[in-house]
Design a protein around this motif. Structure first.
Motif, PDB file in Angstrom:
ATOM      1  N   CYS A  46      39.240  45.265  43.264  1.00  0.00           N
ATOM      2  CA  CYS A  46      38.826  46.654  43.452  1.00  0.00           C
ATOM      3  C   CYS A  46      39.706  47.549  42.595  1.00  0.00           C
ATOM      4  O   CYS A  46      40.925  47.421  42.610  1.00  0.00           O
TER       5      CYS A  46
ATOM      6  N   CYS B 265      41.841  49.840  45.364  1.00  0.00           N
ATOM      7  CA  CYS B 265      42.833  49.306  46.323  1.00  0.00           C
ATOM      8  C   CYS B 265      43.284  47.881  46.000  1.00  0.00           C
ATOM      9  O   CYS B 265      44.074  47.309  46.740  1.00  0.00           O
TER      10      CYS B 265
ATOM     11  N   GLN C 247      41.869  45.134  46.296  1.00  0.00           N
ATOM     12  CA  GLN C 247      41.280  44.117  47.167  1.00  0.00           C
ATOM     13  C   GLN C 247      40.462  43.139  46.311  1.00  0.00           C
ATOM     14  O   GLN C 247      39.742  43.578  45.410  1.00  0.00           O
TER      15      GLN C 247
ATOM     16  N   CYS D 156      33.359  48.091  47.624  1.00  0.00           N
ATOM     17  CA  CYS D 156      34.540  47.492  48.236  1.00  0.00           C
ATOM     18  C   CYS D 156      34.447  47.670  49.754  1.00  0.00           C
ATOM     19  O   CYS D 156      34.288  48.780  50.240  1.00  0.00           O
TER      20      CYS D 156
ATOM     21  N   CYS E  96      37.716  50.021  50.955  1.00  0.00           N
ATOM     22  CA  CYS E  96      37.864  51.455  50.677  1.00  0.00           C
ATOM     23  C   CYS E  96      36.546  52.120  50.255  1.00  0.00           C
ATOM     24  O   CYS E  96      36.528  53.300  49.955  1.00  0.00           O
TER      25      CYS E  96
END
Ligand SMILES: [Zn+2]
Length: 130
Positions: free
Chosen positions: A99, A102, A104, A119, A122
């Motif tokens: 992501c 963030c 991720q 995502c 977020c």
């Protein structure tokens, strides 16, 4: 083998730490053949003593604690390696993105052309090729 069973009563036996030490010892024994390094040779001699000491030890609580300490370090490493292996195996079917907001890790199916990825953490939306 009965005498051995009787001998092992009340003794600790093998655990993950002993197995790991044996693995390291095998590696060191190969290394010592090629390098002739003194420190490696010392480890080559000392390690079996430590391994057998642990296996035949009667202080079970202490050995158990040592193993737990080892597992606290070892298990996260093992899991990380396992995840990496699984990911390499899954590369045929999935693509991994991070992501942009963030960091991720996001997994999307391969071969679907341009897709929009949201995502789950977020809710950032990205357009990527899958
Ligand atoms: Zn995100």
């Amino acid at each position: 083998m009965n005498w051995f069973k009787r001998f092992m009563v009340g003794r600790y036996g093998t655990d993950q730490l002993s197995m790991a030490l044996m693995g390291i010892w095998i590696f060191i024994s190969i290394l010592s053949r090629f390098t002739g390094n003194r420190i490696i040779n010392i480890f080559y001699i000392i390690m079996p003593i430590i391994i057998f000491y642990r296996i035949f030890s009667k202080n079970i609580a202490k050995r158990y604690q040592e193993n737990m300490k080892f597992l606290r370090v070892w298990n996260p490493i093992k899991n990380k390696v396992k995840t990496k292996i699984q990911r390499v195996k899954a590369l045929k079917y999935y693509r991994y993105y991070k992501c942009s907001n963030c960091r991720q890790t996001l997994r999307v199916p391969r071969g679907k052309g341009k897709i929009s990825i949201t995502c789950p953490k977020c809710k950032t939306v990205m357009i990527k090729k899958s």
